[in-house]
Motif scaffolding. Sequence first.
Motif, PDB file in Angstrom:
ATOM      1  N   UNK A   1       0.835  -1.196   0.000  1.00 25.04           N
ATOM      2  CA  UNK A   1       0.000   0.000   0.000  1.00 25.04           C
ATOM      3  C   UNK A   1       0.874   1.252   0.000  1.00 25.04           C
ATOM      4  N   UNK A   2       0.567   2.166  -0.891  1.00 22.16           N
ATOM      5  CA  UNK A   2       1.237   3.465  -0.900  1.00 22.16           C
ATOM      6  C   UNK A   2       0.180   4.545  -1.107  1.00 22.16           C
ATOM      7  N   UNK A   3       0.571   5.793  -0.956  1.00 18.00           N
ATOM      8  CA  UNK A   3      -0.373   6.905  -1.089  1.00 18.00           C
ATOM      9  C   UNK A   3       0.000   7.757  -2.299  1.00 18.00           C
ATOM     10  N   UNK A   4      -1.020   8.184  -3.050  1.00 16.98           N
ATOM     11  CA  UNK A   4      -0.788   9.022  -4.220  1.00 16.98           C
ATOM     12  C   UNK A   4      -1.908  10.049  -4.329  1.00 16.98           C
ATOM     13  N   UNK A   5      -1.636  11.147  -5.009  1.00 16.15           N
ATOM     14  CA  UNK A   5      -2.642  12.195  -5.227  1.00 16.15           C
ATOM     15  C   UNK A   5      -3.320  11.978  -6.575  1.00 16.15           C
ATOM     16  N   UNK A   6      -4.651  11.923  -6.582  1.00 23.30           N
ATOM     17  CA  UNK A   6      -5.419  11.809  -7.818  1.00 23.30           C
ATOM     18  C   UNK A   6      -6.476  12.905  -7.800  1.00 23.30           C
ATOM     19  N   UNK A   7      -6.388  13.818  -8.765  1.00 23.06           N
ATOM     20  CA  UNK A   7      -7.300  14.965  -8.831  1.00 23.06           C
ATOM     21  C   UNK A   7      -7.296  15.749  -7.526  1.00 23.06           C
ATOM     22  N   UNK A   8      -6.108  15.880  -6.926  1.00 25.30           N
ATOM     23  CA  UNK A   8      -5.970  16.678  -5.716  1.00 25.30           C
ATOM     24  C   UNK A   8      -6.422  15.986  -4.448  1.00 25.30           C
ATOM     25  N   UNK A   9      -6.831  14.723  -4.547  1.00 26.95           N
ATOM     26  CA  UNK A   9      -7.319  13.990  -3.377  1.00 26.95           C
ATOM     27  C   UNK A   9      -6.391  12.811  -3.087  1.00 26.95           C
ATOM     28  N   UNK A  10      -6.014  12.612  -1.815  1.00 26.77           N
ATOM     29  CA  UNK A  10      -5.137  11.482  -1.495  1.00 26.77           C
ATOM     30  C   UNK A  10      -5.863  10.145  -1.637  1.00 26.77           C
ATOM     31  N   UNK A  11      -5.146   9.184  -2.230  1.00 32.71           N
ATOM     32  CA  UNK A  11      -5.689   7.836  -2.431  1.00 32.71           C
ATOM     33  C   UNK A  11      -4.670   6.808  -1.967  1.00 32.71           C
ATOM     34  N   UNK A  12      -5.178   5.687  -1.436  1.00 35.08           N
ATOM     35  CA  UNK A  12      -4.338   4.518  -1.245  1.00 35.08           C
ATOM     36  C   UNK A  12      -4.315   3.764  -2.569  1.00 35.08           C
ATOM     37  N   UNK A  13      -3.145   3.282  -2.967  1.00 37.90           N
ATOM     38  CA  UNK A  13      -3.075   2.512  -4.216  1.00 37.90           C
ATOM     39  C   UNK A  13      -2.324   1.207  -3.977  1.00 37.90           C
ATOM     40  N   UNK A  14      -2.713   0.204  -4.742  1.00 39.40           N
ATOM     41  CA  UNK A  14      -2.044  -1.093  -4.699  1.00 39.40           C
ATOM     42  C   UNK A  14      -2.207  -1.765  -6.047  1.00 39.40           C
ATOM     43  N   UNK A  15      -1.280  -2.609  -6.383  1.00 45.62           N
ATOM     44  CA  UNK A  15      -1.245  -3.212  -7.714  1.00 45.62           C
ATOM     45  C   UNK A  15      -0.917  -4.706  -7.613  1.00 45.62           C
ATOM     46  N   UNK A  16      -1.928  -5.559  -7.512  1.00 44.91           N
ATOM     47  CA  UNK A  16      -1.659  -6.997  -7.386  1.00 44.91           C
ATOM     48  C   UNK A  16      -1.278  -7.664  -8.697  1.00 44.91           C
ATOM     49  N   UNK A  17      -1.664  -7.068  -9.827  1.00 45.98           N
ATOM     50  CA  UNK A  17      -1.391  -7.723 -11.115  1.00 45.98           C
ATOM     51  C   UNK A  17      -1.200  -6.653 -12.181  1.00 45.98           C
ATOM     52  N   UNK A  18      -2.139  -6.498 -13.101  1.00 45.78           N
ATOM     53  CA  UNK A  18      -2.017  -5.504 -14.165  1.00 45.78           C
ATOM     54  C   UNK A  18      -2.637  -4.164 -13.768  1.00 45.78           C
ATOM     55  N   UNK A  19      -3.798  -4.228 -13.127  1.00 42.92           N
ATOM     56  CA  UNK A  19      -4.531  -3.017 -12.777  1.00 42.92           C
ATOM     57  C   UNK A  19      -4.021  -2.440 -11.461  1.00 42.92           C
ATOM     58  N   UNK A  20      -3.917  -1.106 -11.425  1.00 39.12           N
ATOM     59  CA  UNK A  20      -3.619  -0.385 -10.193  1.00 39.12           C
ATOM     60  C   UNK A  20      -4.952   0.066  -9.594  1.00 39.12           C
ATOM     61  N   UNK A  21      -5.213  -0.341  -8.360  1.00 44.17           N
ATOM     62  CA  UNK A  21      -6.442   0.066  -7.675  1.00 44.17           C
ATOM     63  C   UNK A  21      -6.145   1.275  -6.796  1.00 44.17           C
ATOM     64  N   UNK A  22      -7.038   2.263  -6.826  1.00 39.68           N
ATOM     65  CA  UNK A  22      -6.871   3.459  -6.009  1.00 39.68           C
ATOM     66  C   UNK A  22      -8.158   3.723  -5.242  1.00 39.68           C
ATOM     67  N   UNK A  23      -8.033   3.966  -3.934  1.00 36.06           N
ATOM     68  CA  UNK A  23      -9.190   4.159  -3.056  1.00 36.06           C
ATOM     69  C   UNK A  23      -9.000   5.469  -2.285  1.00 36.06           C
ATOM     70  N   UNK A  24      -9.973   6.369  -2.310  1.00 29.93           N
ATOM     71  CA  UNK A  24      -9.837   7.611  -1.541  1.00 29.93           C
ATOM     72  C   UNK A  24      -9.532   7.328  -0.069  1.00 29.93           C
ATOM     73  N   UNK A  25      -8.546   8.010   0.450  1.00 25.46           N
ATOM     74  CA  UNK A  25      -8.109   7.781   1.824  1.00 25.46           C
ATOM     75  C   UNK A  25      -9.246   8.002   2.812  1.00 25.46           C
ATOM     76  N   UNK A  26     -10.081   9.011   2.564  1.00 24.40           N
ATOM     77  CA  UNK A  26     -11.122   9.375   3.519  1.00 24.40           C
ATOM     78  C   UNK A  26     -12.433   8.624   3.316  1.00 24.40           C
ATOM     79  N   UNK A  27     -12.481   7.703   2.330  1.00 25.12           N
ATOM     80  CA  UNK A  27     -13.697   6.917   2.107  1.00 25.12           C
ATOM     81  C   UNK A  27     -13.785   5.807   3.145  1.00 25.12           C
ATOM     82  N   UNK A  28     -14.976   5.192   3.236  1.00 22.14           N
ATOM     83  CA  UNK A  28     -15.155   4.091   4.179  1.00 22.14           C
ATOM     84  C   UNK A  28     -14.218   2.937   3.835  1.00 22.14           C
ATOM     85  N   UNK A  29     -14.115   2.629   2.524  1.00 20.69           N
ATOM     86  CA  UNK A  29     -13.209   1.558   2.106  1.00 20.69           C
ATOM     87  C   UNK A  29     -11.762   1.932   2.392  1.00 20.69           C
TER      88      UNK A  29
END
Length: 689
Positions: free
Chosen positions: A130-158
Motif C-alpha cells: 500500500x502506498x499513497x498518491x494524489x489523484x485529482x488533488x485527493x489522497x488515495x491509497x493505491x495497490x497493484x496486485x497484477x495488471x490493474x492499479x487500484x486506487x481508493x480515496x483515503x477518507x472513504x469508508x473503504x
Amino acid sequence: MAKANTHLTHLEELVLTQGPDGYKMARAFLLELLKTLKGNTGSKIQTSVKWDGAPAIFAGINPDNGKFFVGTKSIFNKVPKINYTKEDIVKNHGHAPGLVDKLTKALQYLPALNIKNILQGDFMFDDGMISTTEIDGEPHYKFKPNTIVYAVPVNSELGKQIEQAKFGIVFHTTYNSLDSGASFGADISGLRKAPGVWFDDAFFTDDTGVVTLTDEEESEIIRLVKEADSVNEQINYDDLPFAFLNIYINSEIKSGGFLENPDKSYEGFINWYSERVQKKINKLKSDKGKQRATQNAQQTLQSFNERKDDILNIFKVSRLLFEAKNIFIQKYNNAVYNTKHFVDDGSGDLVASNPEGYVAVDHKGNGIKFVDRLEFSRANFAIDKGDKFTGDIKEQEDEFDIDDEDDDPVVDADYPKKVAVVPGAFKPPHKGHLDMVRKYANMADEVIVIISKPTKQGRTLPNGREITAEDSLKIWNILVRDLPNVEVRVSKNHASPINAAYEYVGDEGPLNVGDSVFLGCSSKDCDWKRWAGAEQYIKQGVELLSPEGTAVIPSEHSSEYKKLLMAEKEKGSDLYNNMPSVKAGKPPGQFHASDLRFVLVEAAKSDVARKMLEDFVGGENVNVILDILGLESMSEISTAGIGGYSAPLRYGSDNDPEDKKETKKANKYMDLSLIDEVMELIMKRGITQ
C-alpha cells in the motif's frame, strides 16, 4: 479429485472451441443477461466483478481432518500440496519466495475469518504494497496486485478499512470439499470480521441504476443476436481449422484489433499462416525438401480458400457476439465503484482504466468471461511481468514472477488445445517414428517431439561415430518439414524420455489450464502401459487423454524393403546376417533404430543397403542425412576411386558393437575412414586432376 476454478472462456471464443453448441451457449448468455439488466428477477444469470488479483489463494477447512489450510491450485494435484503450517509452505513452494510470503500471510490472517468450507480468492494486497498518491488533488491509497492499479480515496469508508488492513483478498468461488466441483460465487455473510484482514466477495452490486439497459440498447443487442443467428445458419462447422483461427485471432487482439473487417482478417489469416510455414521451409537445407514442404503448404492454403465463406462467417459471428458483449461491459463499467482503476502506460504514468471485467454464470455453473479484450491486451503486453505483484509501479521484483500460479490472464497466451507429446531417444529418428508423429498431428492441435538428453555412453553407429541429440534434431526437422503443427526440441535435463515428457506436461511446463494432452505410444505390445500412473505428473487443470485409447498402430517396412531383405536372406549375405534385428531374433520387417544405424553405414557400400535406407528415411532425404552423420553416399564412393578403380567393399562391419566378445578379425578390406584420409591426402598433393 476436484479441479480448481482457473479457466474461463471469452464469450466470442465459444464458436471456436465448441462449434455450433458454443454458439448456442453464447447466444443464451446474452439473452439471459438481457433479462437481468431489464430487471427480470427470473433470469438464470449471475454476474460477478472480475478483480485483477494474483495469485489465486485457496483457504478453508479440509473435511478429511478438520484442519485449516491454505494453498494454490496445487491442492487439487494427484499428490496435493496442502499447507497447514509455515513449514509446509516452504516445503511445497520454496522455489517461489514471493508466493511463500503471500501464503504465509494468508495462513497467519485467514483462520480468524472462521471459514467453514473452502473458498478460492484473489490476493489483492498486503500492508507492504500500500502506498499513497494524489489523484485529482485527493489522497488515495493505491495497490497493484497484477495488471490493474487500484486506487481508493483515503477518507472513504473503504479507504479507512484498507488503512487498518495488513492482508486483502476477494473471494469468488466455493468448494465443499477437495473432491467437490467448483461453485462460482462465495457467500461471505457468515465470515467473521477480523483485525488486519480486508475481504470482499466478487458479486456485482449497483445502487445507481446506470446498469439498467435503455430501450435503445436492448434493441441493439437483439439486432446483433438476430444478425448473428442469420450468419450462423450459413456456417458449416465441420473440419474448419479452428486451432489456427484461434491463434490468429489472438494475434490480432495483441496488435490492437478484433475482426473489424472480415475480408481483411481473412487476408491477414492467410498471410499469417503463409509466414508461419515459410519460416519452417527456410530452415530446410535440400531443394527437394523445400519443394515438397511448399507444395503441402499450397495444398493447405487451397483448403482454406475452399472454406473461405465459412471462415468469413466465423469471423462475422465472433465480431457480432463481441459487439453485443461489449454493450453489457460498458453498462457495468458505468456503475459507481468504491475503487478507481488505472494501468501503467509503460512509462510509469497511470492511465484511467475500467475493471478487468466480469464473469457471467448460468444456472448450470458455466462461467463466461465478459472482458474488453482489446483494452486489457494492450495493458498486459505493455506491462513488464516483473512489475506484477508489487506495491510500486516502477519497482522490479522478479521473485514475484510466479507464472503458473497466475491462473487467469485476460488474453490467453493460447487457447484450450490438444497437445501430443512424443518423447524418445531417436538415435536416429526414422519413418516409423515419423508415421507415429504424423498420426498424432492429425489428432492434435500441436505435437511436441522431445529428444531425451544423451546418456554418458550414447548411441553409436557401427563405425563408432556417436549419434548426438543435435544430429537427431537436424534429422527430425527434415522429416517433419511438411507438418507445421509439429515442434521438435531436446530435453536439457532428462536422459529418460518418460521423465522428459513428465517435465513438459507437469506444473512447470508450458501447457495451459484447459488443454488436453496425448502421451505418445504404440498400440503394440501394450506400449501404452509405460504411462501407468502418469496422472500424478500432469499439471492441474490439464486433461490427460487415455494413453490406451489414443495409442497409434505402428507402421512396418514397405513390401519392397521386405522383398530386398528376403533376397539377402536367400543369398546368406552379411547384410542380412549382421542385421541387428535378425541377430536379436526380432521381426526385421518392423522399424528398429538399431537396424537403421547398421544400414546407414552399409549404404556407403551397397546399392541394396542404400535402397533399404530409403525405406527408413525417404529417398529424397538419404543424401542429406548421410551428410549430417558424416557418411558418404554410394555415388560419392564410386567416383572417388584412384585412376577409375574402386576398392572392393563387402557387406557388414568388422567392428560390430554387438559382437564385442568375438575376437577381432584382421581387416580384409580397406576401412572407409582410411579411404577418406588417403583421398584427402591425394587431393591436397595434387596427384589427381
